[in-house]
Design a protein around this motif. Sequence first.
Motif, PDB file in Angstrom:
ATOM      1  N   GLU A 177      40.391  41.029  44.994  1.00  0.00           N
ATOM      2  CA  GLU A 177      38.948  41.191  45.085  1.00  0.00           C
ATOM      3  C   GLU A 177      38.333  41.185  43.685  1.00  0.00           C
ATOM      4  OE1 GLU A 177      35.707  44.328  46.943  1.00  0.00           O
ATOM      5  OE2 GLU A 177      37.806  44.469  47.565  1.00  0.00           O
ATOM      6  N   ILE A 178      37.271  40.410  43.488  1.00  0.00           N
ATOM      7  CA  ILE A 178      36.605  40.330  42.184  1.00  0.00           C
ATOM      8  C   ILE A 178      35.412  41.272  42.193  1.00  0.00           C
ATOM      9  CG2 ILE A 178      35.325  38.804  40.628  1.00  0.00           C
ATOM     10  CD1 ILE A 178      37.095  36.503  41.780  1.00  0.00           C
ATOM     11  N   ASN A 179      35.485  42.304  41.375  1.00  0.00           N
ATOM     12  CA  ASN A 179      34.387  43.285  41.310  1.00  0.00           C
ATOM     13  C   ASN A 179      34.376  43.933  39.928  1.00  0.00           C
ATOM     14  OD1 ASN A 179      36.545  45.108  41.361  1.00  0.00           O
ATOM     15  ND2 ASN A 179      36.407  45.368  43.583  1.00  0.00           N
ATOM     16  N   ASP A 180      33.416  44.855  39.711  1.00  0.00           N
ATOM     17  CA  ASP A 180      33.292  45.523  38.412  1.00  0.00           C
ATOM     18  C   ASP A 180      34.523  46.350  38.085  1.00  0.00           C
ATOM     19  OD1 ASP A 180      30.920  44.407  37.781  1.00  0.00           O
ATOM     20  OD2 ASP A 180      29.671  46.095  38.415  1.00  0.00           O
ATOM     21  N   GLN A 181      35.160  46.918  39.096  1.00  0.00           N
ATOM     22  CA  GLN A 181      36.355  47.730  38.855  1.00  0.00           C
ATOM     23  C   GLN A 181      37.472  46.880  38.246  1.00  0.00           C
ATOM     24  OE1 GLN A 181      36.614  51.118  39.014  1.00  0.00           O
ATOM     25  NE2 GLN A 181      38.527  50.699  37.941  1.00  0.00           N
ATOM     26  N   LEU A 182      37.606  45.643  38.755  1.00  0.00           N
ATOM     27  CA  LEU A 182      38.623  44.754  38.187  1.00  0.00           C
ATOM     28  C   LEU A 182      38.325  44.476  36.724  1.00  0.00           C
ATOM     29  CD1 LEU A 182      41.086  42.916  38.447  1.00  0.00           C
ATOM     30  CD2 LEU A 182      39.561  41.098  39.266  1.00  0.00           C
ATOM     31  N   ARG A 183      37.045  44.214  36.400  1.00  0.00           N
ATOM     32  CA  ARG A 183      36.679  43.967  34.998  1.00  0.00           C
ATOM     33  C   ARG A 183      37.029  45.174  34.133  1.00  0.00           C
ATOM     34  NH1 ARG A 183      32.567  41.340  37.821  1.00  0.00           N
ATOM     35  NH2 ARG A 183      32.324  39.128  37.269  1.00  0.00           N
ATOM     36  N   LYS A 184      36.730  46.383  34.635  1.00  0.00           N
ATOM     37  CA  LYS A 184      37.057  47.614  33.883  1.00  0.00           C
ATOM     38  C   LYS A 184      38.564  47.751  33.705  1.00  0.00           C
ATOM     39  CE  LYS A 184      32.949  50.220  35.294  1.00  0.00           C
ATOM     40  NZ  LYS A 184      32.424  51.162  36.293  1.00  0.00           N
ATOM     41  N   ASP A 185      39.324  47.427  34.760  1.00  0.00           N
ATOM     42  CA  ASP A 185      40.785  47.536  34.673  1.00  0.00           C
ATOM     43  C   ASP A 185      41.350  46.583  33.614  1.00  0.00           C
ATOM     44  OD1 ASP A 185      40.727  49.402  36.669  1.00  0.00           O
ATOM     45  OD2 ASP A 185      41.409  48.049  38.269  1.00  0.00           O
ATOM     46  N   LEU A 186      40.750  45.390  33.531  1.00  0.00           N
ATOM     47  CA  LEU A 186      41.230  44.410  32.545  1.00  0.00           C
ATOM     48  C   LEU A 186      40.943  44.878  31.116  1.00  0.00           C
ATOM     49  CD1 LEU A 186      40.219  41.087  34.337  1.00  0.00           C
ATOM     50  CD2 LEU A 186      42.495  42.089  34.150  1.00  0.00           C
ATOM     51  N   ILE A 187      39.769  45.474  30.911  1.00  0.00           N
ATOM     52  CA  ILE A 187      39.445  46.023  29.582  1.00  0.00           C
ATOM     53  C   ILE A 187      40.415  47.146  29.234  1.00  0.00           C
ATOM     54  CG2 ILE A 187      37.700  47.313  28.283  1.00  0.00           C
ATOM     55  CD1 ILE A 187      35.586  45.569  29.815  1.00  0.00           C
ATOM     56  N   LEU A 188      40.708  48.014  30.211  1.00  0.00           N
ATOM     57  CA  LEU A 188      41.664  49.121  29.992  1.00  0.00           C
ATOM     58  C   LEU A 188      43.059  48.585  29.672  1.00  0.00           C
ATOM     59  CD1 LEU A 188      40.654  51.712  32.739  1.00  0.00           C
ATOM     60  CD2 LEU A 188      40.687  52.100  30.278  1.00  0.00           C
ATOM     61  N   GLN A 189      43.414  47.463  30.317  1.00  0.00           N
ATOM     62  CA  GLN A 189      44.715  46.844  30.064  1.00  0.00           C
ATOM     63  C   GLN A 189      44.865  46.478  28.586  1.00  0.00           C
ATOM     64  OE1 GLN A 189      47.174  46.132  32.403  1.00  0.00           O
ATOM     65  NE2 GLN A 189      48.461  45.390  30.753  1.00  0.00           N
ATOM     66  N   VAL A 190      43.815  45.896  28.002  1.00  0.00           N
ATOM     67  CA  VAL A 190      43.860  45.519  26.585  1.00  0.00           C
ATOM     68  C   VAL A 190      43.883  46.763  25.703  1.00  0.00           C
ATOM     69  CG1 VAL A 190      42.669  44.279  24.736  1.00  0.00           C
ATOM     70  CG2 VAL A 190      42.725  43.317  27.040  1.00  0.00           C
ATOM     71  N   ARG A 191      43.072  47.760  26.045  1.00  0.00           N
ATOM     72  CA  ARG A 191      43.069  49.013  25.275  1.00  0.00           C
ATOM     73  C   ARG A 191      44.462  49.626  25.225  1.00  0.00           C
ATOM     74  NH1 ARG A 191      37.822  51.642  24.591  1.00  0.00           N
ATOM     75  NH2 ARG A 191      38.944  53.616  24.402  1.00  0.00           N
TER      76      ARG A 191
END
Length: 671
Positions: A589-603
């Motif tokens: 599912e493509i949503n804001d939570q996925l975008r946040k998870d991807l940013i956290l992945q890089v962090r």
Amino acid sequence: MSEGDVVPTAGPVVVEAHQVVTYPPPTKLFEKHPSKPHIDGMSQYESMYKESITEPEKFWGKHAREHLTWSKDFQTVHSGNLNNGDNAWFVEGELNASYNCVDRHAFKNPDKAAIIYEADEPNEGRTLTYGELLREVCKTAHVLKQMGVQKGDTVAIYLPMIPEALVAFLACSRIGAVHSVVFAGFSSDSLRDRVNDAKSKVVITSDEGKRGGKVIATKKIVDDALKQCPGVTGCLVYQRTGADVPWTTGRDWWWHEEVEKWPAYIAPEPMNSEDPLFLLYTSGSTGKPKGLMHSTGGYLLGAAMTGKYVFDMHDTDKFFCAGDVGWVTGHTYVVYAPLLLGIATVVFEGTPAYPNFSRYWDTIEKHGITQFYVAPTALRLLKRAGDQHITAQMKTLRVLGTVGEPIAPDVWKWYHDTVGKKECQVIDTYWQTETGSHVVTPLAGVTPTKPGSASLPFFGIEPAIIDPVSGKEVAGNDVEGVLAFKHAWPSMARTVWGAHKRYMETYLTVYPGYYFTGDGAGRDHDGYYWIRGRVDDVVNVSGHRLSTAEIEAALIEHAAVAEAAVVGVADDLTGQAVNAFVSIKDGNEINDQLRKDLILQVRKSIGPFAAPKTIIIVTDLPKTRSGKIMRRILRKILAGEEDSLGDITTLSDPSVVEQIIQTVKSGRAQK
């Protein structure tokens, strides 16, 4: 063509040079000066520069003996060349970095200030004298020996900006250990990779760090990293906050307990000029960080000479470089340059905005700072915050330096007029982790400057502008291309640790016979250099070079990601910002939570400073028929240059481009 037709004349190539005025060194700089600049005007610079290019062995040999103390003299100034990647300097000479930075000044004047510690909380700092620094360094060197560290071993340092970070540097070099400093904002995964690549036996850290009123869990990050570092036998922990931290008996040692056991002197280990002094990891365009190795003699000479001539450091000066010791700026201009010259250096623990936006200016006023050195990112932040925060008089200030990226002319002018009150010279320095010290830079009190230009080459540096298509050098002025250097210089990195082939391929065989910087540049009508930014897949965020491949690899670790492409886009505050295009596997599912998870992945994988500013989710990425992702197209779409994408019919699926353009446009509309 009729006689009345006029053939349009082409405008200048380096247009920037015609949009600014040239500033001579300010008169007030000379009035405030403790004596006079080390170099008496441009004619002396030109004669010294000429000697450094035409008689390099004479020039460098003379300066090496003048600026450094050798326990054994050298006979051979330089051997090797750029073609073979075997450069060595002051070959038979022996010296010790710790002795040159501490002992010789402590013997002469033990009560002179060496380190001015400006703690995160404004009232918690302290000053260490050269005598105190010598005692602290020696005690810590004893402890490292007890922990099994021997000459040639590497020691990882993961510390906040506290005096003990400098003590750790110097304790390592005193016993011949190679320090490998990792910025204390890197994640545990990044730290693990660097510790393992360098084969570090010992890690030096703190219980916690403090920055901008926040606490950083340094020991916890180290503990997480060391779960996968089988070669580490010891961890030395400085008590910064007194917090309860996890403890591994037999591996972890308290700094304050151990230093009490040992005497306050230990003899410095004589090191060959070419022995490694340190490793420092920098982002590579392939994604795997490169451990650049700097040698002892050549690096120290570059640090001492640029400190002396670029910043015009004099004996009574107090130098404030706001960089972190985790980056090369902190290595060379917080630690080595000021201490080699026997002056006071500021260790600044906090941020420019804590507790308020006047923190830098108040620090300069409080300590009587004479030279200040900072990245344009911080200046953009402070300019935006407003001039009402600049109430400090800063009457002792002579030099305002910038580092890490080119400074925009409007920020340059604000720095010069508002911060410096038109009394200080702005010194826009160009250099890299690989160069060790400044390579293109004005000299304070000497060089007329142009806002936005790094000015002229430092001694021994002969720049070449190369045409990237033909690979040939472009002669003359008002030209542009990629920036390379024609000759080796003492402070250049000698290799990539354990990967000399990669060193050769990255820097020396791209254009055989030249050192390749990876940056584009223009040389204007006066011979001044204008740095244009990276020509490889590296983005520059707040003066930190980040590998796009490394960020892409972090994103692809996420189970939902099929492919990722990272590009840098212009950003008002950070210079460049990381934008990531990501295609998602079916069924997610493509949503804001996925975008946040991807940013956290890089962090988590790299560190907070590498986190993408924007995640753009697309169905597919523009690829050549061989599968190469065309990041150039993505950069142009983000810049709004859809009209100049070039021929996209050679892509495996040209329709992808229009889909991405619409996705980017709809994302802008939502904002």
